[in-house]
Design an enzyme around this catalytic site. Structure first.
Site, PDB file in Angstrom:
ATOM      1  N   SER A  73      36.605  37.172  47.575  1.00 21.49           N
ATOM      2  CA  SER A  73      36.873  35.964  48.353  1.00 21.49           C
ATOM      3  C   SER A  73      38.350  35.790  48.643  1.00 21.49           C
ATOM      4  CB  SER A  73      36.321  34.714  47.657  1.00 21.49           C
ATOM      5  OG  SER A  73      36.432  34.813  46.276  1.00 21.49           O
ATOM      6  N   HIS A  89      31.482  38.873  52.844  1.00 19.31           N
ATOM      7  CA  HIS A  89      31.754  37.743  51.931  1.00 19.31           C
ATOM      8  C   HIS A  89      30.660  36.676  52.031  1.00 19.31           C
ATOM      9  CE1 HIS A  89      34.440  34.101  50.808  1.00 19.31           C
ATOM     10  NE2 HIS A  89      33.932  34.638  49.724  1.00 19.31           N
ATOM     11  N   GLU A 133      30.934  36.007  55.924  1.00 17.35           N
ATOM     12  CA  GLU A 133      32.133  36.428  56.653  1.00 17.35           C
ATOM     13  C   GLU A 133      32.206  37.954  56.604  1.00 17.35           C
ATOM     14  OE1 GLU A 133      35.187  32.656  55.948  1.00 17.35           O
ATOM     15  OE2 GLU A 133      35.190  34.244  54.450  1.00 17.35           O
TER      16      GLU A 133
HETATM   17  P1  NAI Z   1      30.766  36.881  37.683  1.00 11.37           P
HETATM   18  O1  NAI Z   1      31.807  36.839  36.638  1.00 11.37           O
HETATM   19  O2  NAI Z   1      29.623  35.901  37.651  1.00 11.37           O
HETATM   20  O3  NAI Z   1      30.120  38.352  37.721  1.00 11.37           O
HETATM   21  C1  NAI Z   1      30.861  39.535  37.722  1.00 11.37           C
HETATM   22  C2  NAI Z   1      30.004  40.614  37.095  1.00 11.37           C
HETATM   23  O4  NAI Z   1      30.639  41.878  37.290  1.00 11.37           O
HETATM   24  C3  NAI Z   1      29.820  40.438  35.580  1.00 11.37           C
HETATM   25  O5  NAI Z   1      28.445  40.498  35.257  1.00 11.37           O
HETATM   26  C4  NAI Z   1      30.579  41.651  34.965  1.00 11.37           C
HETATM   27  O6  NAI Z   1      29.957  42.151  33.807  1.00 11.37           O
HETATM   28  C5  NAI Z   1      30.489  42.639  36.107  1.00 11.37           C
HETATM   29  N1  NAI Z   1      31.527  43.654  36.093  1.00 11.37           N
HETATM   30  C6  NAI Z   1      32.839  43.498  35.828  1.00 11.37           C
HETATM   31  N2  NAI Z   1      33.471  44.682  35.974  1.00 11.37           N
HETATM   32  C7  NAI Z   1      32.531  45.598  36.333  1.00 11.37           C
HETATM   33  C8  NAI Z   1      32.565  46.980  36.638  1.00 11.37           C
HETATM   34  N3  NAI Z   1      33.699  47.662  36.587  1.00 11.37           N
HETATM   35  N4  NAI Z   1      31.423  47.592  37.005  1.00 11.37           N
HETATM   36  C9  NAI Z   1      30.265  46.897  37.052  1.00 11.37           C
HETATM   37  N5  NAI Z   1      30.167  45.578  36.761  1.00 11.37           N
HETATM   38  C10 NAI Z   1      31.300  44.938  36.429  1.00 11.37           C
HETATM   39  O7  NAI Z   1      31.557  36.786  39.073  1.00 11.37           O
HETATM   40  P2  NAI Z   1      31.048  36.210  40.467  1.00 11.37           P
HETATM   41  O8  NAI Z   1      31.305  34.742  40.523  1.00 11.37           O
HETATM   42  O9  NAI Z   1      29.689  36.728  40.743  1.00 11.37           O
HETATM   43  O10 NAI Z   1      32.110  36.879  41.469  1.00 11.37           O
HETATM   44  C11 NAI Z   1      32.049  38.235  41.822  1.00 11.37           C
HETATM   45  C12 NAI Z   1      32.888  38.489  43.063  1.00 11.37           C
HETATM   46  O11 NAI Z   1      32.422  37.666  44.141  1.00 11.37           O
HETATM   47  C13 NAI Z   1      34.377  38.173  42.923  1.00 11.37           C
HETATM   48  O12 NAI Z   1      35.097  39.105  43.694  1.00 11.37           O
HETATM   49  C14 NAI Z   1      34.489  36.784  43.500  1.00 11.37           C
HETATM   50  O13 NAI Z   1      35.767  36.496  43.999  1.00 11.37           O
HETATM   51  C15 NAI Z   1      33.485  36.866  44.648  1.00 11.37           C
HETATM   52  N6  NAI Z   1      32.927  35.588  45.097  1.00 11.37           N
HETATM   53  C16 NAI Z   1      32.606  34.613  44.193  1.00 11.37           C
HETATM   54  C17 NAI Z   1      32.065  33.411  44.642  1.00 11.37           C
HETATM   55  C18 NAI Z   1      31.697  32.331  43.671  1.00 11.37           C
HETATM   56  O14 NAI Z   1      31.556  31.172  44.103  1.00 11.37           O
HETATM   57  N7  NAI Z   1      31.497  32.627  42.401  1.00 11.37           N
HETATM   58  C19 NAI Z   1      31.842  33.145  46.073  1.00 11.37           C
HETATM   59  C20 NAI Z   1      32.123  34.283  46.932  1.00 11.37           C
HETATM   60  C21 NAI Z   1      32.687  35.437  46.434  1.00 11.37           C
END
Ligand code: NAI
Length: 380
Positions: free
Chosen positions: A117, A138, A150
């Site tokens: 994001s 996105h 996006e």
């Molecule tokens: P989250 O913390 O809920 O999930 C991330 C997951 O990735 C975790 O389960 C973790 O174990 C896993 N992970 C970390 N490193 C890893 C690797 N090297 N290989 C495989 N798995 C790995 O995070 P969330 O909120 O789902 O965000 C994920 C992405 O989406 C980020 O880039 C964030 O900026 C983006 N995003 C988040 C939004 C939100 O509202 N939470 C909205 C839009 C985009």
């Protein structure tokens, strides 16, 4: 129908997996944390049960969606995928490492997307030997419910992939908008004054949180800025503001606030900690907003003018088209109207006057009227 791989089974990865599995794709989710995979599987099952109970899916469809969703822990399971969507932790170095590694496991025709994001797609793409196939897709949280997606080509992205991804996103019944690889993309850039100007108005002692929230609800927003920040989490909202501010070379328009910083220092992150701008303790009465109509109008027109200014500035700098900017704000953050359409209803000259009056009062660069808005007003 192509197979899709998802990296990261957290809030976003699991939601995106549900979207694509519901659209009929086979999907493989990979996470380094087995507990996250397990949780994603249990959550999908519970969501499917709810949709069946509500009559939105048949039991057979719900079963097929779950059978199409595979939980794995090695990139070698991505061999047959034609699109990978990464949704891991928001850290550029880690994402670059993951992209470089994943690229060695996928086919030559596989597109590599990130759900970042705030990070630069161009920087992520630079980690790959074939950066032309890297793109931003996105989603908004929760992915199954929010229509907006996006699409952000990196500087290196081949244009053919932009068209392919747009078609694919439409086939998932989502609304794609095309956006330049610039900080905050559309939504997280244009929405900044909704929070920042509201906090500024509070800091100046013009009104309290409840009155500012009420003023914005009366304009048609589903939630006011403070209740929304409490829902998003003040840690998350502050981090986005800080990252956009830094990425824009410290443009004062995006300056974070001490008020929100202090809340974070106190651990008052919002609903998730029981306290933020508001106190969510059981039995507490909600603060009563002022019923001063003139005050509320002054507050909401000021915040709205700042939002409109951002929307016109983004269009002027070709971050996205006016149509896509309006779609982004209505479908990504549920604004009652697109800001450009809204400005034309209010009168562009009126919007310019509101900004010029603010600039005249404060003499701060924060209130400068975008040349895009000024030109549009002159030609209207
Ligand atoms: P989250 O913390 O809920 O999930 C991330 C997951 O990735 C975790 O389960 C973790 O174990 C896993 N992970 C970390 N490193 C890893 C690797 N090297 N290989 C495989 N798995 C790995 O995070 P969330 O909120 O789902 O965000 C994920 C992405 O989406 C980020 O880039 C964030 O900026 C983006 N995003 C988040 C939004 C939100 O509202 N939470 C909205 C839009 C985009």
């Amino acid at each position: 129908m192509i197979e899709i791989g998802i990296i990261g089974a957290g809030a976003m990865g699991s939601g995106i997996a549900q979207v694509v599995a519901q659209a009929g794709h086979e999907v493989t989710i990979i996470d380094t944390n087995d507990a996250a995979l397990q949780k994603a599987m249990v959550t999908l099952a519970a969501t499917m049960d709810k949709l069946v109970a509500k009559g939105k899916l048949s039991a057979a469809e719900a079963d097929a969606i779950q059978k199409r969703t595979h939980y794995r822990n090695s990139y070698s399971d991505f061999a047959k995928c034609e699109l990978i969507i990464e949704a891991i932790v928001e850290n550029l170095d880690i994402k670059k490492k993951v992209f470089a590694e994943v690229e060695t496991y996928v086919s030559d025709t596989c597109i590599l997307a990130s759900n970042t994001s705030s990070l630069s797609l161009t920087a992520i793409a630079s980690a790959c030997t074939r950066p032309d196939r890297v793109i931003g897709i996105h989603f908004f949280n929760p992915a199954p419910l929010m229509a907006l997606v996006e699409i952000i080509p990196a500087l290196q992205t081949h244009l053919i992939h932009v068209a392919e991804i747009k078609k694919l996103v439409e086939s998932w019944k989502k609304v794609p908008v095309l956006c330049k690889d610039t900080p905050g993309f559309i939504v997280n850039r244009v929405a900044r004054p909704f929070y920042g100007e509201a906090i500024r108005i509070y800091e100046e002692g013009i009104a309290d949180f409840a009155t500012i929230d009420q003023a914005m609800r009366e304009k048609g927003f589903k939630m006011g800025p403070f209740e929304l920040m409490d829902m998003i989490g003040n840690d998350v909202n502050y981090a986005v503001t800080e990252s956009v501010f830094t990425a824009f070379y410290y443009d004062p328009r995006y300056k974070p606030s001490f008020t929100q910083k202090k809340l974070n220092e106190a651990g008052w992150l919002g609903r998730k900690t029981g306290k933020g701008y508001y106190d969510y303790s059981e039995g507490l009465e909600k603060p009563v907003p002022s019923d001063n109509a003139e005050l509320k109008e002054r507050i909401s027109s000021r915040i709205l003018a700042m939002l409109i200014n951002e929307a016109f500035d983004a269009a002027y700098l070709n971050v996205a088209t006016e149509e896509d900017i309006d779609l982004a704000m209505t479908k990504g953050v549920n604004y009652p109207k697109g800001l450009i359409t809204w400005a034309k209803e209010i009168g562009l000259k009126e919007c310019v006057k509101c900004l010029d009056d603010l600039y005249e009062s404060y003499h701060e660069d924060r209130y400068r009227c975008s040349v895009g808005l000024r030109k549009a007003a002159a030609n209207h």
